[in-house]
Design a protein around this motif. Structure first.
Motif, PDB file in Angstrom:
ATOM      1  N   LEU A 139      53.380  -2.362  35.315  1.00 64.53           N
ATOM      2  CA  LEU A 139      52.908  -2.769  34.004  1.00 64.53           C
ATOM      3  C   LEU A 139      51.580  -3.230  34.169  1.00 64.53           C
ATOM      4  N   ALA A 140      50.572  -2.414  33.542  1.00 67.33           N
ATOM      5  CA  ALA A 140      49.126  -2.421  33.592  1.00 67.33           C
ATOM      6  C   ALA A 140      48.678  -2.699  32.272  1.00 67.33           C
ATOM      7  N   ASP A 141      47.451  -3.249  32.104  1.00 68.25           N
ATOM      8  CA  ASP A 141      46.708  -3.377  30.925  1.00 68.25           C
ATOM      9  C   ASP A 141      46.142  -2.066  30.707  1.00 68.25           C
ATOM     10  N   ASP A 142      45.241  -1.778  29.699  1.00 62.34           N
ATOM     11  CA  ASP A 142      44.716  -0.680  29.671  1.00 62.34           C
ATOM     12  C   ASP A 142      43.192  -0.509  30.250  1.00 62.34           C
ATOM     13  N   CYS A 143      42.975  -1.657  31.240  1.00 70.10           N
ATOM     14  CA  CYS A 143      41.545  -1.567  31.886  1.00 70.10           C
ATOM     15  C   CYS A 143      42.041  -0.858  33.384  1.00 70.10           C
ATOM     16  N   HIS A 144      43.241  -0.605  33.724  1.00 65.78           N
ATOM     17  CA  HIS A 144      43.654  -0.248  35.049  1.00 65.78           C
ATOM     18  C   HIS A 144      44.211   1.057  35.041  1.00 65.78           C
ATOM     19  N   LEU A 145      43.983   1.722  36.151  1.00 69.39           N
ATOM     20  CA  LEU A 145      44.443   3.005  36.335  1.00 69.39           C
ATOM     21  C   LEU A 145      45.550   2.964  37.385  1.00 69.39           C
ATOM     22  N   PRO A 146      46.708   3.857  37.063  1.00 71.54           N
ATOM     23  CA  PRO A 146      47.941   3.912  38.109  1.00 71.54           C
ATOM     24  C   PRO A 146      47.707   5.186  38.947  1.00 71.54           C
TER      25      PRO A 146
END
Length: 188
Positions: free
Chosen positions: A156-163
């Protein structure tokens, strides 16, 4: 009391008695139905169908990597609403750099851009043959901020981090399938 008044009184009392009897019968039959429903409801409470425990997305730490069962991707949660989903596959190799999970249509993942911080992504990943993967969430510069090792997991990531994912200390390669659910603040 005249004969006519007595007859009227008897007729009136008869009508009242019939109405009361009908009311008692209706309540009695209704109570039986309600009692049956109450018994069924109590039975359902006493013997619930076991379901796996799932943490609602509202209770999951943002920017986390998890190996537990994936929470359901709902239409709305915690002030977010679902805007789109996509899925894909990629191949990871031994000793290769981490591979970025792609965005919709195989394009760049829609995160890590200036002005980020409002949206969120629920990302699931699975290695086809159960190989151990290292999953990473990285900032816009590519620096990992969270890492986890799972054959199957979710982020679960905010849209500042890349998976990212890569093969974890195993020889060969692995086919990785993924699904991404993108969320934005509700009402936008």
């Amino acid at each position: 009391m005249t004969r006519s008044e007595g007859t009227t009184l008897i007729a009136l009392l008869t009508i009242i008695a019939i109405a009361i009897a009908g009311l008692v019968a209706a309540v009695s039959l209704g109570a039986r139905d309600d009692a049956g429903a109450v018994v069924a409801a109590e039975t359902a409470v006493v013997a619930p169908t076991p379901e796996p425990a799932q943490e609602p997305l509202e209770q999951v730490t943002m920017n986390s990597i998890n190996g537990t069962e994936v929470p359901a991707a709902s239409d709305t949660w915690g002030g977010f609403e679902h805007i789109r989903s996509w899925e894909g596959e990629l191949t990871v190799w031994q000793d290769s750099p981490a591979q970025l999970i792609l965005g919709p249509g195989g394009n760049w993942f829609p995160a890590g851009q200036p002005g980020c911080g409002d949206g969120a992504h629920l990302i699931t990943f699975t290695a086809a043959e159960g190989e151990l993967l290292t999953a990473q969430l990285a900032d816009a510069l590519g620096t990992p901020v969270r890492t986890g090792s799972h054959a199957t997991g979710w982020m679960l990531a905010d849209d500042c981090h890349l998976p990212y994912v890569q093969l974890a200390d195993e020889a060969g390669s692995a086919q990785v399938s993924y699904t991404v659910h993108e969320y934005q603040p509700a009402g936008r």
